[in-house]
Design a protein around this motif. Structure first.
Motif, PDB file in Angstrom:
ATOM      1  N   ASP A 195      -6.118  17.017  23.732  1.00 20.80           N
ATOM      2  CA  ASP A 195      -5.806  15.584  23.653  1.00 20.80           C
ATOM      3  C   ASP A 195      -7.071  14.740  23.482  1.00 20.80           C
ATOM      4  OD1 ASP A 195      -6.687  16.174  26.201  1.00 20.80           O
ATOM      5  OD2 ASP A 195      -5.138  15.034  27.242  1.00 20.80           O
TER       6      ASP A 195
ATOM      7  N   ARG B 181       3.087   9.962  24.568  1.00 19.32           N
ATOM      8  CA  ARG B 181       1.836  10.025  23.804  1.00 19.32           C
ATOM      9  C   ARG B 181       1.105  11.338  24.056  1.00 19.32           C
ATOM     10  NH1 ARG B 181       1.480   4.609  25.871  1.00 19.32           N
ATOM     11  NH2 ARG B 181       2.080   3.120  24.249  1.00 19.32           N
ATOM     12  N   ARG B 182       1.127  11.811  25.293  1.00 15.97           N
ATOM     13  CA  ARG B 182       0.432  13.054  25.613  1.00 15.97           C
ATOM     14  C   ARG B 182       1.079  14.236  24.885  1.00 15.97           C
ATOM     15  NH1 ARG B 182      -2.958  15.913  28.644  1.00 15.97           N
ATOM     16  NH2 ARG B 182      -2.260  17.762  29.764  1.00 15.97           N
ATOM     17  N   TYR B 183       2.407  14.279  24.840  1.00 23.59           N
ATOM     18  CA  TYR B 183       3.087  15.334  24.101  1.00 23.59           C
ATOM     19  C   TYR B 183       2.683  15.327  22.631  1.00 23.59           C
ATOM     20  CZ  TYR B 183       6.228  17.303  27.603  1.00 23.59           C
ATOM     21  OH  TYR B 183       6.740  17.986  28.683  1.00 23.59           O
TER      22      TYR B 183
ATOM     23  N   ASP C  33      -0.013  13.917  21.336  1.00 21.95           N
ATOM     24  CA  ASP C  33      -1.448  14.184  21.208  1.00 21.95           C
ATOM     25  C   ASP C  33      -1.731  15.679  21.153  1.00 21.95           C
ATOM     26  OD1 ASP C  33      -2.302  11.567  21.093  1.00 21.95           O
ATOM     27  OD2 ASP C  33      -2.780  11.420  23.227  1.00 21.95           O
TER      28      ASP C  33
ATOM     29  N   ASP D 230       3.221   6.867  28.224  1.00 21.36           N
ATOM     30  CA  ASP D 230       2.022   7.703  28.285  1.00 21.36           C
ATOM     31  C   ASP D 230       2.365   9.187  28.166  1.00 21.36           C
ATOM     32  OD1 ASP D 230       0.275   5.610  28.448  1.00 21.36           O
ATOM     33  OD2 ASP D 230       0.064   5.678  30.635  1.00 21.36           O
ATOM     34  N   GLU D 231       3.479   9.596  28.778  1.00 22.57           N
ATOM     35  CA  GLU D 231       3.886  10.991  28.685  1.00 22.57           C
ATOM     36  C   GLU D 231       4.252  11.349  27.252  1.00 22.57           C
ATOM     37  OE1 GLU D 231       6.941  14.215  30.785  1.00 22.57           O
ATOM     38  OE2 GLU D 231       7.071  12.087  31.294  1.00 22.57           O
TER      39      GLU D 231
END
Length: 268
Positions: free
Chosen positions: A74, A117-119, A121, A114-115
């Protein structure tokens, strides 16, 4: 059909496999490619010690060179660095397998922006950045190269509590086709494909009753293994007339819907 050595005109083609530190599908792919004579660049983030131990075993068993690259995907700078380190060490890069991924059950109402986006990323954007960096190297090679993304069989039939995970994996399928088109303009021998594993690696917490239900949810009546995925990667690397393809390796699970079947599967 040519062997990998014949296809890439090298006694030891070089493969970078992201997410190959932990003993999951990525590790199986790295080990299988090593058994075919490839030098291997493994990648790990939190499983560095496991990756280093696996590298020793792979070296001893298959008499190939293995390095371990490290970094969180990430971080936008890491994908290109992994590719660069691999190329600088071996002087070439023939195969990239984007196997690293994150997943965990999460209720829809608990998923944050945010979660999501992390997936994306880690599961999507990092795969794109690795692929683009690899293609820039492969395009300059006479024999091009092969890029394999690891998707998921269930993007067409998603199950509950993974509403952040499945969009990030579904995007890989479109990206595979798009990058196959893009990279072919750089060098027609740079190919991009995708493997979509089904039930091939169940979590240890899955009960025997549930394992039986999962097995009977496939047309072949059993759970697969990471080696089935690794062999599919080999096929997509060796067959130089296949590109832009998303290949399910799921025992027919994707086209079969047993009554009342709703299970969560860990594909590695």
């Amino acid at each position: 059909m040519p062997t990998l050595s014949e296809l890439f005109d090298s006694p030891s083609p070089v493969a970078l496999v992201t997410g190959s530190g932990a003993p999951r599908v990525g590790r199986a792919i790295a080990t299988h490619l090593a058994s075919l004579g490839c030098h291997i660049a493994m990648h790990a983030n939190t499983s560095v010690d496991e990756a280093e131990a696996a590298a020793v075993t792979i070296r001893e068993q298959h008499q190939v060179e293995v390095i371990v690259t490290v970094g969180p995907l990430d971080d936008d700078e890491v994908p290109s660095r992994l590719v660069r380190q691999t190329h600088e060490h071996f002087g070439r890069l023939d195969i990239l397998v984007n196997s690293a991924a994150i997943w965990r059950p999460s209720k829809l109402q608990n998923i944050t922006a945010d979660e999501m986006r992390r997936y994306f990323d880690i599961n999507t954007i990092a795969s794109f950045l690795c692929a683009r960096a690899a293609a820039e190297i492969m395009a300059k090679q006479t024999r091009g190269g092969s890029i394999i993304n690891i998707g998921d069989w269930a993007t067409g039939r998603p199950y509950l509590d993974h509403a952040a995970y499945f969009p990030s994996k579904g995007a890989l399928e479109v990206m595979t086709r798009s990058l196959a088109v893009e990279f072919s303009q750089m060098n027609p021998l740079v190919r991009v494909n995708c493997v979509q594993p089904g039930p091939v690696l169940l979590d240890d917490s899955v009960s025997e009753t549930k394992r039986t239900k999962i097995a009977t949810s496939t047309l072949v009546g059993r759970v697969g293994t990471p080696h089935h995925v690794a062999h599919a990667v080999q096929f997509l690397c060796e067959n130089d007339f296949v590109t832009g393809v998303c290949l399910p390796v799921d025992g027919g699970r994707g086209i079969y819907a047993p009554d009342g079947m709703q299970v969560g599967l860990n594909t590695g």
